[in-house]
Design a protein around this motif. Structure first.
Motif, PDB file in Angstrom:
ATOM      1  N   PRO A 143       0.825  -1.218   0.000  1.00 22.27           N
ATOM      2  CA  PRO A 143       0.000   0.000   0.000  1.00 22.27           C
ATOM      3  C   PRO A 143       0.855   1.262   0.000  1.00 22.27           C
ATOM      4  O   PRO A 143       1.921   1.314   0.611  1.00 22.27           O
ATOM      5  N   CYS A 144       0.356   2.276  -0.688  1.00 21.79           N
ATOM      6  CA  CYS A 144       0.933   3.612  -0.551  1.00 21.79           C
ATOM      7  C   CYS A 144       0.656   4.039   0.893  1.00 21.79           C
ATOM      8  O   CYS A 144      -0.481   3.965   1.355  1.00 21.79           O
ATOM      9  N   THR A 145       1.707   4.455   1.616  1.00 24.47           N
ATOM     10  CA  THR A 145       1.532   4.731   3.042  1.00 24.47           C
ATOM     11  C   THR A 145       0.773   6.031   3.301  1.00 24.47           C
ATOM     12  O   THR A 145       0.584   6.409   4.451  1.00 24.47           O
ATOM     13  N   ILE A 146       0.345   6.723   2.235  1.00 27.65           N
ATOM     14  CA  ILE A 146      -0.460   7.934   2.415  1.00 27.65           C
ATOM     15  C   ILE A 146      -1.925   7.665   2.087  1.00 27.65           C
ATOM     16  O   ILE A 146      -2.810   7.857   2.914  1.00 27.65           O
ATOM     17  N   CYS A 147      -2.190   7.168   0.867  1.00 29.32           N
ATOM     18  CA  CYS A 147      -3.584   6.925   0.477  1.00 29.32           C
ATOM     19  C   CYS A 147      -4.036   5.489   0.728  1.00 29.32           C
ATOM     20  O   CYS A 147      -5.221   5.187   0.632  1.00 29.32           O
ATOM     21  N   ASP A 173       1.933  11.797  -6.666  1.00 26.31           N
ATOM     22  CA  ASP A 173       0.903  12.814  -6.427  1.00 26.31           C
ATOM     23  C   ASP A 173       0.547  12.912  -4.940  1.00 26.31           C
ATOM     24  O   ASP A 173       0.316  14.008  -4.411  1.00 26.31           O
ATOM     25  N   CYS A 174       0.509  11.761  -4.247  1.00 23.54           N
ATOM     26  CA  CYS A 174       0.211  11.769  -2.808  1.00 23.54           C
ATOM     27  C   CYS A 174       1.300  12.517  -2.049  1.00 23.54           C
ATOM     28  O   CYS A 174       1.018  13.312  -1.143  1.00 23.54           O
ATOM     29  N   LEU A 175       2.559  12.247  -2.419  1.00 18.76           N
ATOM     30  CA  LEU A 175       3.676  12.918  -1.765  1.00 18.76           C
ATOM     31  C   LEU A 175       3.626  14.421  -1.987  1.00 18.76           C
ATOM     32  O   LEU A 175       3.872  15.206  -1.059  1.00 18.76           O
ATOM     33  N   GLN A 176       3.311  14.837  -3.222  1.00 17.59           N
ATOM     34  CA  GLN A 176       3.306  16.257  -3.525  1.00 17.59           C
ATOM     35  C   GLN A 176       2.216  16.993  -2.753  1.00 17.59           C
ATOM     36  O   GLN A 176       2.448  18.088  -2.218  1.00 17.59           O
ATOM     37  N   VAL A 177       1.041  16.393  -2.668  1.00 23.70           N
ATOM     38  CA  VAL A 177      -0.051  17.017  -1.914  1.00 23.70           C
ATOM     39  C   VAL A 177       0.323  17.111  -0.434  1.00 23.70           C
ATOM     40  O   VAL A 177       0.096  18.146   0.218  1.00 23.70           O
ATOM     41  N   PHE A 187       7.006  17.973   6.865  1.00 21.16           N
ATOM     42  CA  PHE A 187       7.061  16.948   5.824  1.00 21.16           C
ATOM     43  C   PHE A 187       8.145  15.944   6.191  1.00 21.16           C
ATOM     44  O   PHE A 187       9.321  16.290   6.275  1.00 21.16           O
ATOM     45  N   ARG A 188       7.762  14.703   6.402  1.00 25.59           N
ATOM     46  CA  ARG A 188       8.718  13.684   6.838  1.00 25.59           C
ATOM     47  C   ARG A 188       8.217  12.296   6.457  1.00 25.59           C
ATOM     48  O   ARG A 188       7.081  12.138   5.999  1.00 25.59           O
ATOM     49  N   CYS A 189       9.063  11.302   6.655  1.00 31.70           N
ATOM     50  CA  CYS A 189       8.687   9.920   6.338  1.00 31.70           C
ATOM     51  C   CYS A 189       7.497   9.516   7.195  1.00 31.70           C
ATOM     52  O   CYS A 189       7.490   9.738   8.415  1.00 31.70           O
ATOM     53  N   THR A 190       6.511   8.903   6.580  1.00 30.83           N
ATOM     54  CA  THR A 190       5.294   8.529   7.303  1.00 30.83           C
ATOM     55  C   THR A 190       5.509   7.339   8.222  1.00 30.83           C
ATOM     56  O   THR A 190       4.665   7.057   9.076  1.00 30.83           O
ATOM     57  N   ILE A 191       6.638   6.637   8.066  1.00 30.26           N
ATOM     58  CA  ILE A 191       6.901   5.467   8.898  1.00 30.26           C
ATOM     59  C   ILE A 191       7.796   5.807  10.083  1.00 30.26           C
ATOM     60  O   ILE A 191       7.454   5.570  11.230  1.00 30.26           O
ATOM     61  N   CYS A 192       8.974   6.403   9.799  1.00 33.76           N
ATOM     62  CA  CYS A 192       9.951   6.640  10.878  1.00 33.76           C
ATOM     63  C   CYS A 192      10.064   8.106  11.274  1.00 33.76           C
ATOM     64  O   CYS A 192      10.823   8.444  12.185  1.00 33.76           O
ATOM     65  N   SER A 193       9.354   8.991  10.575  1.00 34.64           N
ATOM     66  CA  SER A 193       9.352  10.435  10.864  1.00 34.64           C
ATOM     67  C   SER A 193      10.698  11.112  10.615  1.00 34.64           C
ATOM     68  O   SER A 193      10.919  12.217  11.081  1.00 34.64           O
ATOM     69  N   ASN A 194      11.592  10.455   9.872  1.00 36.86           N
ATOM     70  CA  ASN A 194      12.847  11.117   9.516  1.00 36.86           C
ATOM     71  C   ASN A 194      12.553  12.253   8.551  1.00 36.86           C
ATOM     72  O   ASN A 194      11.746  12.110   7.641  1.00 36.86           O
ATOM     73  N   SER A 195      13.195  13.402   8.744  1.00 36.45           N
ATOM     74  CA  SER A 195      12.941  14.539   7.862  1.00 36.45           C
ATOM     75  C   SER A 195      14.141  14.879   6.991  1.00 36.45           C
ATOM     76  O   SER A 195      13.982  15.165   5.807  1.00 36.45           O
ATOM     77  N   LEU A 203      13.363  15.971  -2.682  1.00 35.59           N
ATOM     78  CA  LEU A 203      13.743  17.124  -3.501  1.00 35.59           C
ATOM     79  C   LEU A 203      14.497  16.668  -4.744  1.00 35.59           C
ATOM     80  O   LEU A 203      14.301  17.213  -5.834  1.00 35.59           O
ATOM     81  N   ARG A 204      15.351  15.689  -4.580  1.00 35.29           N
ATOM     82  CA  ARG A 204      16.098  15.154  -5.737  1.00 35.29           C
ATOM     83  C   ARG A 204      15.152  14.549  -6.765  1.00 35.29           C
ATOM     84  O   ARG A 204      15.390  14.659  -7.977  1.00 35.29           O
ATOM     85  N   MET A 205      14.055  13.950  -6.283  1.00 40.15           N
ATOM     86  CA  MET A 205      13.113  13.299  -7.181  1.00 40.15           C
ATOM     87  C   MET A 205      11.994  14.233  -7.631  1.00 40.15           C
ATOM     88  O   MET A 205      11.002  13.781  -8.208  1.00 40.15           O
ATOM     89  N   GLY A 206      12.129  15.555  -7.362  1.00 42.81           N
ATOM     90  CA  GLY A 206      11.207  16.517  -7.950  1.00 42.81           C
ATOM     91  C   GLY A 206       9.973  16.834  -7.136  1.00 42.81           C
ATOM     92  O   GLY A 206       8.980  17.330  -7.692  1.00 42.81           O
ATOM     93  N   ILE A 207       9.982  16.581  -5.830  1.00 38.76           N
ATOM     94  CA  ILE A 207       8.853  16.953  -4.967  1.00 38.76           C
ATOM     95  C   ILE A 207       9.104  18.361  -4.439  1.00 38.76           C
ATOM     96  O   ILE A 207      10.181  18.647  -3.895  1.00 38.76           O
ATOM     97  N   HIS A 208       8.144  19.257  -4.618  1.00 33.57           N
ATOM     98  CA  HIS A 208       8.291  20.626  -4.134  1.00 33.57           C
ATOM     99  C   HIS A 208       7.862  20.693  -2.678  1.00 33.57           C
ATOM    100  O   HIS A 208       6.726  20.361  -2.324  1.00 33.57           O
ATOM    101  N   ILE A 209       8.774  21.133  -1.803  1.00 32.89           N
ATOM    102  CA  ILE A 209       8.483  21.264  -0.376  1.00 32.89           C
ATOM    103  C   ILE A 209       8.512  22.752  -0.038  1.00 32.89           C
ATOM    104  O   ILE A 209       9.584  23.341   0.100  1.00 32.89           O
TER     105      ILE A 209
END
Length: 604
Positions: A143-147, A173-177, A187-195, A203-209
């Motif tokens: 599963p996508c850990t967001i949706c 798209d889930c990550l970007q939203v 904005f951090r990892c949904t599993i371990c909360s690492n930021s 950012l390297r993969m093109g997600i705007h934060i």
């Protein structure tokens, strides 16, 4: 470019991509400057290859000057988009020898990557960065850990994996939203909360934060319900004529909430509270506190000619810090962890602290005749670093020749500890607590005292050896979890009041003592309603807590901050049993030799 009316901002097209879509998640905020008949998408402007932000944030459009935007539009008008084949392609791939240009929406369509960091680089579909996984052991969808929709765990443009958790997969798209809603602070990892690692990879993969606060933090009155608190008197007999819901601040009819649960309240007068600062627990919480085994029970000393030992005998004889409640499982694990800590030798712990000392040496010029002032000046010097090795030179006051003599660091620290023990910062004969010295507090001397003690321990000096158990427990477990004893009271008059209350045998005697000490008890906020003789125990506890702990709260906090120097306080809190042996006063056992000396000096 479309010829749109300035007033119709919904239909105005972006001067770069020629689209009038208003979709912040895909193209960024759509901005219109009616004065210059100019409309842009934020991402189209940000990613354009030939423009830089030369103005301040409030100038032009997001700091991009209007004249620069027009120049960039003019430059892009000569470039054809390799996707839609129309002019106006302002974005180019940064890969060497790649000449592809495209509009921002066209780049999204062909799965280009736009990096919203650094130089705001753009990569076409052939040169975009990819996530590389050495081995793929995933046979089933995850599963996508967001949706929570199932996806094939294979890295692609639309499917990304967390760099810090192997089992965390996302839709792009889930990550970007989520990034737009959470902002850079949440904005951090949904599993371990690492930021840090997570944001760098996204950012390297093109997600705007975006550099903004989270959207839920910006909602008006978002946490309004948290500001609501209990305002009702819940004691069995409310004495307020205006009713239980009546609350008059700064009066005896002010509502005081339970310090434990906060969901029950009382008027100050209904519980005989003289000030709002006094602690109060509701009946339910008080029952839990005193019946749950939360307190460590002190060992009771056998008193001569006494068959019954009351609660006050514990209060007046031995300190007993209470510990936070835990589940049985965690409690046993914690005891095992503490056992391993306690077995460590204190000398080993001091050696570990000593590893912080650097090779660089700092010379301290000390006047032995005025050890405190010269030490204070040396430690307060802006060039002094507690982690530097200490070298001592003795100087003589008013020496016109400025001569100095090599000194012993051990001797200097020993003299300093002796001065501290006998200073006005502490009170008590042998086992000492902090005193209340307003001038010392004003000059921040309690902080300096804590700092000196920490430096002495780390640099191989003598340990204090004069702390009371109560002061030590306050430092380790916190003042709120420490119960003082009668020996902590150095004021003779206060000690006499406590003894008189304790020895009262009838409720009439008890009330008589309270009436005689009414002004003092009112001043310290310890007046309480006395209905039974056993109420004297809680009264004694209140007086002890005020006199030994609450009265010196400001000096204690300052002293504690100083003791944090070089991580000493943290080490003490981690290994309390080991440090107790060198910080606390140890009563000497009465030997035959000392008894003879005592008798010879006191019997005439």
């Amino acid at each position: 470019m479309n010829e749109n009316k300035p007033g119709d901002s919904q239909n105005l097209a972006c001067v770069f991509c020629r689209k009038n879509d208003d979709c912040p998640n895909k193209y960024g905020e759509k901005k219109t400057k009616e004065k210059w008949n100019l409309t842009v998408h934020y991402y189209c402007l940000l990613m354009s290859s030939g423009i830089w932000q030369r103005g301040k944030e409030e100038e032009g459009v997001y700091g991009f000057l209007i004249e620069d935007i027009r120049k960039e539009v003019n430059r892009a008008s000569k470039l054809k988009c390799c996707v839609c084949k129309k002019n106006g392609a302002s974005i180019g791939c940064v890969a060497p020898r790649c000449k592809r240009s495209y509009h921002f929406p066209c780049g999204l369509q062909r799965e280009c990557i736009f990096q919203f960091t650094g130089n705001f680089a753009s990569f076409c579909w052939n040169h975009r960065p990819v996530q590389i996984i050495t081995s793929n052991n995933y046979r089933e969808s995850l599963p996508c850990t967001i949706c929570l929709e199932f996806i094939e765990p294979i890295p692609s443009y639309n499917i990304l994996r967390s760099p810090c958790c192997k089992n965390a997969w996302f839709h792009r798209d889930c990550l970007q939203v989520q990034a737009i809603n959470a902002g850079v602070f949440f904005f951090r990892c949904t599993i371990c909360s690492n930021s840090d690692i997570f944001q760098k990879e996204m950012l390297r993969m093109g997600i705007h934060i975006p550099e903004k606060d989270a959207s839920w933090e910006l909602e008006e009155n978002a946490y309004q319900e948290l500001l609501q608190h209990h305002e009702r008197c819940d004691v069995r007999r409310c004495r307020c004529k205006e009713g239980r819901d009546y609350n008059a601040p700064d009066s005896k009819w002010e509502i005081k909430r339970c310090q434990c649960c906060g969901s029950s309240g009382t008027h100050l007068a209904c519980s005989s509270l003289r000030s709002w600062e006094q602690n109060w627990e509701c009946l339910e919480c008080r029952g839990i506190i005193y019946n749950s085994g939360e307190f460590q029970k002190a060992k009771k000393h056998v008193l001569p000619n006494s068959n019954n030992v009351g609660i006050t005998d514990c209060l007046l004889e031995e300190s007993s810090p209470k510990l936070p409640r835990q589940s049985p499982g965690s409690q046993s694990k914690d005891l095992l962890r503490q056992g391993s800590k306690f077995r460590r030798n204190v000398s080993t712990l001091l050696i570990e602290l000593g590893f912080q000392i650097k090779k660089k040496t700092k010379r301290l010029y000390i006047n032995k005749a005025n050890i405190w002032t010269s030490a204070l000046d040396a430690f307060r010097n802006r060039n002094f670093n507690p982690s530097y090795a200490i070298e001592v030179a003795y100087v003589i006051e008013n020496d016109n020749f400025g001569s100095e003599h090599p000194g012993s660091k051990q001797e200097f620290l020993s003299l300093l500890m002796q001065h501290l023990e006998n200073s006005s910062l502490f009170e008590g004969s042998l086992s000492k607590n902090l005193s209340l010295n307003s001038q010392a507090l004003k000059e921040n001397l309690y902080y300096e005292a804590g700092k000196m003690l920490a430096i002495s321990l780390v640099h191989g000096g003598p340990s204090p050896g004069f702390f009371s158990k109560t002061l030590f427990n306050c430092l380790v477990y916190g003042p709120e979890n420490t119960q003082p004893i009668l020996d902590d009271v150095s004021d003779f008059d206060v000690a006499q009041i406590i003894i008189r209350i304790n020895t009262a045998t009838t409720i009439a005697d008890l009330k008589s003592v309270i009436n005689e000490c009414y002004n003092y008890l009112e001043l310290i906020g310890c007046l309480r309603l006395i209905t039974t003789l056993s109420d004297k125990y809680m009264l004694i506890k209140d007086i002890l807590v005020y006199h030994v702990i609450q009265r010196v709260q400001a000096p204690f906090e300052s002293f504690k901050q100083g003791l944090k120097t070089l991580g000493v306080l943290e080490k003490i809190q981690a290994y309390p049993e080991a440090f107790c042996s060198i910080l606390c006063h140890k009563p000497e056992s009465l030997s035959a030799k000392s008894l003879v000396i005592f008798c010879s000096t006191h019997i005439t």
